[in-house]
Design a protein around this motif. Structure first.
Motif, PDB file in Angstrom:
ATOM      1  N   ASP A 108      -4.785  -8.789  -2.633  1.00 56.93           N
ATOM      2  CA  ASP A 108      -3.598  -9.431  -3.189  1.00 56.93           C
ATOM      3  C   ASP A 108      -3.439  -9.070  -4.657  1.00 56.93           C
ATOM      4  OD1 ASP A 108      -5.553 -11.001  -4.358  1.00 56.93           O
ATOM      5  OD2 ASP A 108      -4.570 -12.893  -3.928  1.00 56.93           O
ATOM      6  N   ASN A 109      -2.414  -9.636  -5.242  1.00 57.42           N
ATOM      7  CA  ASN A 109      -2.033  -9.352  -6.625  1.00 57.42           C
ATOM      8  C   ASN A 109      -1.539  -7.910  -6.769  1.00 57.42           C
ATOM      9  OD1 ASN A 109      -1.624 -10.554  -9.116  1.00 57.42           O
ATOM     10  ND2 ASN A 109      -3.492  -9.704  -9.979  1.00 57.42           N
ATOM     11  N   LEU A 110      -0.881  -7.421  -5.712  1.00 53.00           N
ATOM     12  CA  LEU A 110      -0.352  -6.054  -5.722  1.00 53.00           C
ATOM     13  C   LEU A 110       0.982  -6.009  -6.439  1.00 53.00           C
ATOM     14  CD1 LEU A 110      -1.039  -5.024  -2.024  1.00 53.00           C
ATOM     15  CD2 LEU A 110      -2.297  -4.293  -4.034  1.00 53.00           C
ATOM     16  N   SER A 111       1.224  -4.919  -7.114  1.00 51.21           N
ATOM     17  CA  SER A 111       2.506  -4.692  -7.772  1.00 51.21           C
ATOM     18  C   SER A 111       3.568  -4.380  -6.718  1.00 51.21           C
ATOM     19  CB  SER A 111       2.372  -3.513  -8.737  1.00 51.21           C
ATOM     20  OG  SER A 111       3.633  -3.144  -9.225  1.00 51.21           O
ATOM     21  N   PRO A 112       4.825  -4.736  -6.969  1.00 52.41           N
ATOM     22  CA  PRO A 112       5.884  -4.415  -6.006  1.00 52.41           C
ATOM     23  C   PRO A 112       6.070  -2.908  -5.791  1.00 52.41           C
ATOM     24  CG  PRO A 112       6.659  -6.038  -7.584  1.00 52.41           C
ATOM     25  CD  PRO A 112       5.323  -5.575  -8.060  1.00 52.41           C
ATOM     26  N   GLN A 113       5.595  -2.082  -6.737  1.00 53.42           N
ATOM     27  CA  GLN A 113       5.743  -0.637  -6.594  1.00 53.42           C
ATOM     28  C   GLN A 113       4.701  -0.026  -5.656  1.00 53.42           C
ATOM     29  OE1 GLN A 113       5.735  -1.982  -9.817  1.00 53.42           O
ATOM     30  NE2 GLN A 113       7.856  -1.644 -10.384  1.00 53.42           N
ATOM     31  N   VAL A 114       3.709  -0.781  -5.231  1.00 53.83           N
ATOM     32  CA  VAL A 114       2.646  -0.248  -4.377  1.00 53.83           C
ATOM     33  C   VAL A 114       3.178  -0.057  -2.960  1.00 53.83           C
ATOM     34  CG1 VAL A 114       0.399  -0.762  -3.342  1.00 53.83           C
ATOM     35  CG2 VAL A 114       0.801  -1.254  -5.743  1.00 53.83           C
ATOM     36  N   THR A 115       2.944   1.148  -2.420  1.00 54.84           N
ATOM     37  CA  THR A 115       3.364   1.463  -1.053  1.00 54.84           C
ATOM     38  C   THR A 115       2.120   1.641  -0.182  1.00 54.84           C
ATOM     39  OG1 THR A 115       3.338   3.834  -1.500  1.00 54.84           O
ATOM     40  CG2 THR A 115       5.431   2.666  -1.890  1.00 54.84           C
ATOM     41  N   GLU A 116       2.354   1.828   1.106  1.00 55.68           N
ATOM     42  CA  GLU A 116       1.243   2.008   2.038  1.00 55.68           C
ATOM     43  C   GLU A 116       0.418   3.249   1.677  1.00 55.68           C
ATOM     44  OE1 GLU A 116       0.431   2.772   6.794  1.00 55.68           O
ATOM     45  OE2 GLU A 116       2.343   1.895   6.167  1.00 55.68           O
ATOM     46  N   SER A 117       1.086   4.360   1.343  1.00 50.89           N
ATOM     47  CA  SER A 117       0.357   5.589   1.018  1.00 50.89           C
ATOM     48  C   SER A 117      -0.466   5.417  -0.267  1.00 50.89           C
ATOM     49  CB  SER A 117       1.316   6.773   0.900  1.00 50.89           C
ATOM     50  OG  SER A 117       2.278   6.532  -0.102  1.00 50.89           O
ATOM     51  N   VAL A 118       0.071   4.693  -1.243  1.00 47.85           N
ATOM     52  CA  VAL A 118      -0.668   4.447  -2.493  1.00 47.85           C
ATOM     53  C   VAL A 118      -1.906   3.599  -2.209  1.00 47.85           C
ATOM     54  CG1 VAL A 118      -0.559   3.244  -4.711  1.00 47.85           C
ATOM     55  CG2 VAL A 118       1.337   4.696  -4.000  1.00 47.85           C
ATOM     56  N   LEU A 119      -1.737   2.581  -1.384  1.00 44.50           N
ATOM     57  CA  LEU A 119      -2.861   1.701  -1.054  1.00 44.50           C
ATOM     58  C   LEU A 119      -3.930   2.455  -0.269  1.00 44.50           C
ATOM     59  CD1 LEU A 119      -3.303  -1.208  -1.798  1.00 44.50           C
ATOM     60  CD2 LEU A 119      -2.344  -1.895   0.373  1.00 44.50           C
ATOM     61  N   LYS A 120      -3.500   3.303   0.681  1.00 45.18           N
ATOM     62  CA  LYS A 120      -4.477   4.105   1.442  1.00 45.18           C
ATOM     63  C   LYS A 120      -5.243   5.037   0.507  1.00 45.18           C
ATOM     64  CE  LYS A 120      -2.788   4.316   6.152  1.00 45.18           C
ATOM     65  NZ  LYS A 120      -2.251   5.143   7.224  1.00 45.18           N
ATOM     66  N   ALA A 121      -4.533   5.702  -0.402  1.00 43.85           N
ATOM     67  CA  ALA A 121      -5.200   6.624  -1.336  1.00 43.85           C
ATOM     68  C   ALA A 121      -6.194   5.874  -2.223  1.00 43.85           C
ATOM     69  CB  ALA A 121      -4.157   7.341  -2.187  1.00 43.85           C
ATOM     70  N   ALA A 122      -5.834   4.663  -2.649  1.00 50.66           N
ATOM     71  CA  ALA A 122      -6.718   3.885  -3.521  1.00 50.66           C
ATOM     72  C   ALA A 122      -7.992   3.467  -2.793  1.00 50.66           C
ATOM     73  CB  ALA A 122      -5.980   2.654  -4.045  1.00 50.66           C
ATOM     74  N   PHE A 123      -7.873   3.065  -1.534  1.00 51.71           N
ATOM     75  CA  PHE A 123      -9.043   2.561  -0.816  1.00 51.71           C
ATOM     76  C   PHE A 123      -9.795   3.641  -0.051  1.00 51.71           C
ATOM     77  CE2 PHE A 123      -6.971  -1.429  -1.755  1.00 51.71           C
ATOM     78  CZ  PHE A 123      -8.049  -2.191  -2.140  1.00 51.71           C
ATOM     79  N   ASN A 124      -9.196   4.807   0.122  1.00 52.68           N
ATOM     80  CA  ASN A 124      -9.923   5.907   0.769  1.00 52.68           C
ATOM     81  C   ASN A 124     -11.072   6.404  -0.097  1.00 52.68           C
ATOM     82  OD1 ASN A 124      -8.945   6.284   3.372  1.00 52.68           O
ATOM     83  ND2 ASN A 124      -7.194   7.467   2.674  1.00 52.68           N
ATOM     84  N   GLN A 125     -11.059   6.090  -1.387  1.00 58.44           N
ATOM     85  CA  GLN A 125     -12.187   6.481  -2.232  1.00 58.44           C
ATOM     86  C   GLN A 125     -13.432   5.647  -1.926  1.00 58.44           C
ATOM     87  OE1 GLN A 125     -11.471   5.707  -6.452  1.00 58.44           O
ATOM     88  NE2 GLN A 125      -9.945   4.176  -5.880  1.00 58.44           N
ATOM     89  N   PHE A 126     -13.269   4.527  -1.242  1.00 59.02           N
ATOM     90  CA  PHE A 126     -14.401   3.681  -0.866  1.00 59.02           C
ATOM     91  C   PHE A 126     -14.874   3.943   0.563  1.00 59.02           C
ATOM     92  CE2 PHE A 126     -12.016   1.110  -3.976  1.00 59.02           C
ATOM     93  CZ  PHE A 126     -13.016   0.919  -4.918  1.00 59.02           C
ATOM     94  N   GLY A 127     -14.019   4.510   1.395  1.00 56.63           N
ATOM     95  CA  GLY A 127     -14.316   4.725   2.809  1.00 56.63           C
ATOM     96  C   GLY A 127     -13.053   5.191   3.511  1.00 56.63           C
ATOM     97  N   ASN A 128     -13.043   5.089   4.829  1.00 58.31           N
ATOM     98  CA  ASN A 128     -11.885   5.545   5.598  1.00 58.31           C
ATOM     99  C   ASN A 128     -11.006   4.366   5.992  1.00 58.31           C
ATOM    100  OD1 ASN A 128     -12.780   8.225   5.543  1.00 58.31           O
ATOM    101  ND2 ASN A 128     -14.133   7.863   7.276  1.00 58.31           N
ATOM    102  N   VAL A 129      -9.740   4.417   5.561  1.00 55.97           N
ATOM    103  CA  VAL A 129      -8.790   3.364   5.884  1.00 55.97           C
ATOM    104  C   VAL A 129      -8.207   3.635   7.262  1.00 55.97           C
ATOM    105  CG1 VAL A 129      -6.620   2.284   5.230  1.00 55.97           C
ATOM    106  CG2 VAL A 129      -8.226   2.982   3.461  1.00 55.97           C
TER     107      VAL A 129
END
Length: 198
Positions: A23-44
């Protein structure tokens, strides 16, 4: 042959263990941005945004991010307890927690669970408590809406400022590139008796 309700619910519980609530996501965050951010920790595996039913405007969002396995989900939650994750350069650190069963719209019915609803009569003692809770919820929603609207405006200003700064740097780069290409730099080098290096 289809799964039994117990097997279906057990599979759903496994999905919950692999999922984190962000949570606390900016309105500009999209699905692809979120996947790219969390793919650095593992596989989304998937991203599901949770709509904000209390706001009709484009307000901050939360999402359920399903990882490949429960270990990755636990590691992300552990990392984000100790370190901030900023997405899109917004001054809003994203928070992560383990997902809960109640957060999923598509959750299957728990086997053996029965829900009973009833109206509360105005003469019952619980009626006044329910009325106070209802008023507090309305007040909280109004306050939260005002704060979030202000925060969204600040973030839009910051995003525009970052965009203009980037454009300005790009124009400077183009100017320097054109000075080097058309020979002006060599002319200035001879005129001022200076040595230019790459």
């Amino acid at each position: 042959m289809g799964k039994s309700p117990e097997e279906e619910y057990d599979a759903f519980l496994e999905k919950v263990k692999r999922t984190i609530y962000v949570d606390n996501l900016s309105p500009q965050v999209t699905e692809s941005v979120l996947k790219a951010a969390f793919n650095q920790f593992g596989n989304v595996s998937s991203v599901q945004f949770i709509p904000n039913y209390f706001e009709s405007k484009n307000m901050p969002q939360s999402a359920l991010v399903e990882m490949e396995n429960p270990k990755q989900a636990r590691e992300i939650v552990g990392q984000m307890e100790n370190y901030c994750l900023m997405i899109l350069g917004m001054p809003r650190p994203v928070r992560a927690r383990p997902a809960k069963v109640e957060m999923f719209d598509d959750r299957p019915r728990k086997p053996g669970r029965k829900i009973v609803c009833r109206w509360v009569d105005p003469t019952e003692p619980d009626f006044e408590v329910a009325k106070k809770i209802k008023n507090l919820v309305r007040k909280h929603a109004a306050e939260a809406s005002l704060v979030l609207e202000h925060q969204r405006g600040e973030e839009e200003k910051l995003a525009n400022q970052q965009s203009e700064t980037l454009k300005g740097h790009y124009r400077k780069y183009e100017l320097l590139d054109s000075v080097l290409d058309d020979g002006t730099a060599k002319h200035l080098e001879r005129y001022y008796n200076m040595k230019l290096t790459d």
